[in-house]
Write a protein that holds these residues in place. Sequence first.
Motif, PDB file in Angstrom:
ATOM      1  N   SER A  29       0.826  -1.240  -0.114  1.00 49.60           N
ATOM      2  CA  SER A  29       0.036  -0.207  -0.059  1.00 49.60           C
ATOM      3  C   SER A  29       0.881   1.235   0.003  1.00 49.60           C
ATOM      4  O   SER A  29       1.607   1.533   0.969  1.00 49.60           O
ATOM      5  N   ILE A  30       0.602   2.178  -1.141  1.00 44.68           N
ATOM      6  CA  ILE A  30       1.628   3.280  -1.131  1.00 44.68           C
ATOM      7  C   ILE A  30       1.078   4.355   0.005  1.00 44.68           C
ATOM      8  O   ILE A  30      -0.184   4.576   0.012  1.00 44.68           O
ATOM      9  N   LYS A  31       1.986   4.925   0.468  1.00 43.40           N
ATOM     10  CA  LYS A  31       1.731   6.022   1.525  1.00 43.40           C
ATOM     11  C   LYS A  31       1.953   7.406   0.847  1.00 43.40           C
ATOM     12  O   LYS A  31       1.209   8.325   1.160  1.00 43.40           O
ATOM     13  N   ALA A  32       3.060   7.342   0.193  1.00 39.89           N
ATOM     14  CA  ALA A  32       3.319   8.679  -0.768  1.00 39.89           C
ATOM     15  C   ALA A  32       3.928   8.635  -1.949  1.00 39.89           C
ATOM     16  O   ALA A  32       4.605   7.723  -2.271  1.00 39.89           O
ATOM     17  N   LEU A  33       3.574   9.426  -2.975  1.00 41.45           N
ATOM     18  CA  LEU A  33       4.168   9.601  -4.481  1.00 41.45           C
ATOM     19  C   LEU A  33       4.712  10.875  -4.481  1.00 41.45           C
ATOM     20  O   LEU A  33       4.048  11.980  -4.086  1.00 41.45           O
ATOM     21  N   THR A  51       0.681  12.638  -0.300  1.00 38.75           N
ATOM     22  CA  THR A  51       0.460  11.669   0.476  1.00 38.75           C
ATOM     23  C   THR A  51      -1.065  10.872   0.662  1.00 38.75           C
ATOM     24  O   THR A  51      -1.890  11.556   0.062  1.00 38.75           O
ATOM     25  N   SER A  52      -1.090   9.487   1.027  1.00 41.34           N
ATOM     26  CA  SER A  52      -2.526   9.034   0.918  1.00 41.34           C
ATOM     27  C   SER A  52      -3.451   9.671   1.832  1.00 41.34           C
ATOM     28  O   SER A  52      -4.714   9.683   1.808  1.00 41.34           O
ATOM     29  N   GLY A  53      -2.812  10.503   2.755  1.00 37.85           N
ATOM     30  CA  GLY A  53      -3.491  11.371   3.604  1.00 37.85           C
ATOM     31  C   GLY A  53      -4.299  12.637   3.169  1.00 37.85           C
ATOM     32  O   GLY A  53      -4.862  13.407   3.881  1.00 37.85           O
ATOM     33  N   GLY A  54      -3.655  12.928   2.018  1.00 38.25           N
ATOM     34  CA  GLY A  54      -4.236  14.430   1.272  1.00 38.25           C
ATOM     35  C   GLY A  54      -3.352  15.449   1.167  1.00 38.25           C
ATOM     36  O   GLY A  54      -3.588  16.429   0.912  1.00 38.25           O
ATOM     37  N   SER A  55      -2.083  15.165   2.020  1.00 41.03           N
ATOM     38  CA  SER A  55      -1.344  16.342   2.253  1.00 41.03           C
ATOM     39  C   SER A  55      -0.308  16.412   1.054  1.00 41.03           C
ATOM     40  O   SER A  55       0.101  15.306   0.383  1.00 41.03           O
ATOM     41  N   THR A  56       0.231  17.495   0.804  1.00 42.24           N
ATOM     42  CA  THR A  56       1.156  17.779  -0.311  1.00 42.24           C
ATOM     43  C   THR A  56       2.518  18.458   0.112  1.00 42.24           C
ATOM     44  O   THR A  56       2.100  19.321   1.032  1.00 42.24           O
ATOM     45  N   ASN A  57       3.517  18.499  -0.267  1.00 47.98           N
ATOM     46  CA  ASN A  57       4.719  19.137   0.073  1.00 47.98           C
ATOM     47  C   ASN A  57       5.453  19.604  -1.320  1.00 47.98           C
ATOM     48  O   ASN A  57       5.318  19.007  -2.190  1.00 47.98           O
ATOM     49  N   TYR A  58       5.868  20.880  -0.992  1.00 50.44           N
ATOM     50  CA  TYR A  58       6.625  21.405  -2.352  1.00 50.44           C
ATOM     51  C   TYR A  58       7.846  22.055  -1.814  1.00 50.44           C
ATOM     52  O   TYR A  58       7.843  22.454  -0.791  1.00 50.44           O
ATOM     53  N   ALA A  59       8.847  22.075  -2.483  1.00 50.63           N
ATOM     54  CA  ALA A  59      10.243  22.800  -2.392  1.00 50.63           C
ATOM     55  C   ALA A  59       9.743  24.137  -2.516  1.00 50.63           C
ATOM     56  O   ALA A  59       8.883  24.560  -3.310  1.00 50.63           O
ATOM     57  N   TYR A  92      15.047  14.191 -12.914  1.00 55.02           N
ATOM     58  CA  TYR A  92      13.923  14.222 -12.012  1.00 55.02           C
ATOM     59  C   TYR A  92      13.607  12.527 -11.785  1.00 55.02           C
ATOM     60  O   TYR A  92      13.433  11.959 -12.800  1.00 55.02           O
ATOM     61  N   TYR A  93      13.099  12.292 -10.671  1.00 54.64           N
ATOM     62  CA  TYR A  93      13.062  10.942 -10.283  1.00 54.64           C
ATOM     63  C   TYR A  93      11.980  10.736  -9.544  1.00 54.64           C
ATOM     64  O   TYR A  93      11.247  11.489  -8.694  1.00 54.64           O
ATOM     65  N   CYS A  94      10.864   9.936 -10.023  1.00 52.54           N
ATOM     66  CA  CYS A  94       9.759   9.331  -9.340  1.00 52.54           C
ATOM     67  C   CYS A  94      10.013   8.621  -8.050  1.00 52.54           C
ATOM     68  O   CYS A  94      11.028   7.827  -8.008  1.00 52.54           O
ATOM     69  N   ASN A  95       9.288   8.768  -7.083  1.00 52.34           N
ATOM     70  CA  ASN A  95       9.412   8.029  -5.653  1.00 52.34           C
ATOM     71  C   ASN A  95       8.229   7.569  -5.064  1.00 52.34           C
ATOM     72  O   ASN A  95       7.302   8.476  -5.260  1.00 52.34           O
ATOM     73  N   ALA A  96       8.086   6.281  -4.670  1.00 54.03           N
ATOM     74  CA  ALA A  96       7.235   5.751  -3.922  1.00 54.03           C
ATOM     75  C   ALA A  96       7.511   5.317  -2.602  1.00 54.03           C
ATOM     76  O   ALA A  96       8.388   4.677  -2.613  1.00 54.03           O
ATOM     77  N   VAL A  97       6.608   5.456  -1.515  1.00 54.83           N
ATOM     78  CA  VAL A  97       7.014   4.828  -0.242  1.00 54.83           C
ATOM     79  C   VAL A  97       5.798   4.157   0.343  1.00 54.83           C
ATOM     80  O   VAL A  97       4.710   4.781   0.113  1.00 54.83           O
ATOM     81  N   ASP A  98       5.868   3.005   0.656  1.00 47.22           N
ATOM     82  CA  ASP A  98       4.684   2.352   1.131  1.00 47.22           C
ATOM     83  C   ASP A  98       4.709   2.325   2.606  1.00 47.22           C
ATOM     84  O   ASP A  98       5.366   3.046   3.338  1.00 47.22           O
TER      85      ASP A  98
END
Length: 115
Positions: A29-33, A51-59, A92-98
Motif C-alpha cells: 500500500s503506497i503511502k506517498a508518491l 500522501t494518501s492522507g491528502g497532504s502535499t509538500n513542495y520545495a 527528475y526521479y519518481c519516488n514511492a513510499v509504502d
Amino acid sequence: VQLVESGGGLVQAGGSLRISCAASGSIGSIKALGWYRQAPGNQRELVARFTSGGSTNYADSVKGRFIVSGDIAKNTVYLQMNSLKPEDTAVYYCNAVDIDMNSAWGQGTQVTVSS
C-alpha cells in the motif's frame, strides 16, 4: 516494484512541461508518491509529493510554479511544471513510499531548461 517516468525533455525558459510516472509490480500500500530531482554536483532534493492522507509538500523553489497530482490507488503521479527556469534543469526521479516505509525509485527523466 518498477517506477517508469516519461515526459522529460528540452524546453525554453518560461515554458511548461509535464512528467508522468506509473508504478507496477509487487508493491504494498503506497503511502506517498512524489518527485525528486538531482542536478550535476548537487544532492537529490524533494520537489513535490503527496500522501494518501491528502497532504502535499513542495520545495520552496517550485511553489506557485509546479503542481503535483496523481492517484495513489492507481499508482500514478504527475508533475506539471510551469514557468520553468534554467535552474530547474535536473534529472527528475519518481519516488514511492509504502506503509512499511520501503522506498522505490524510477530511473529518472532529464529535464533541461534553456535560457
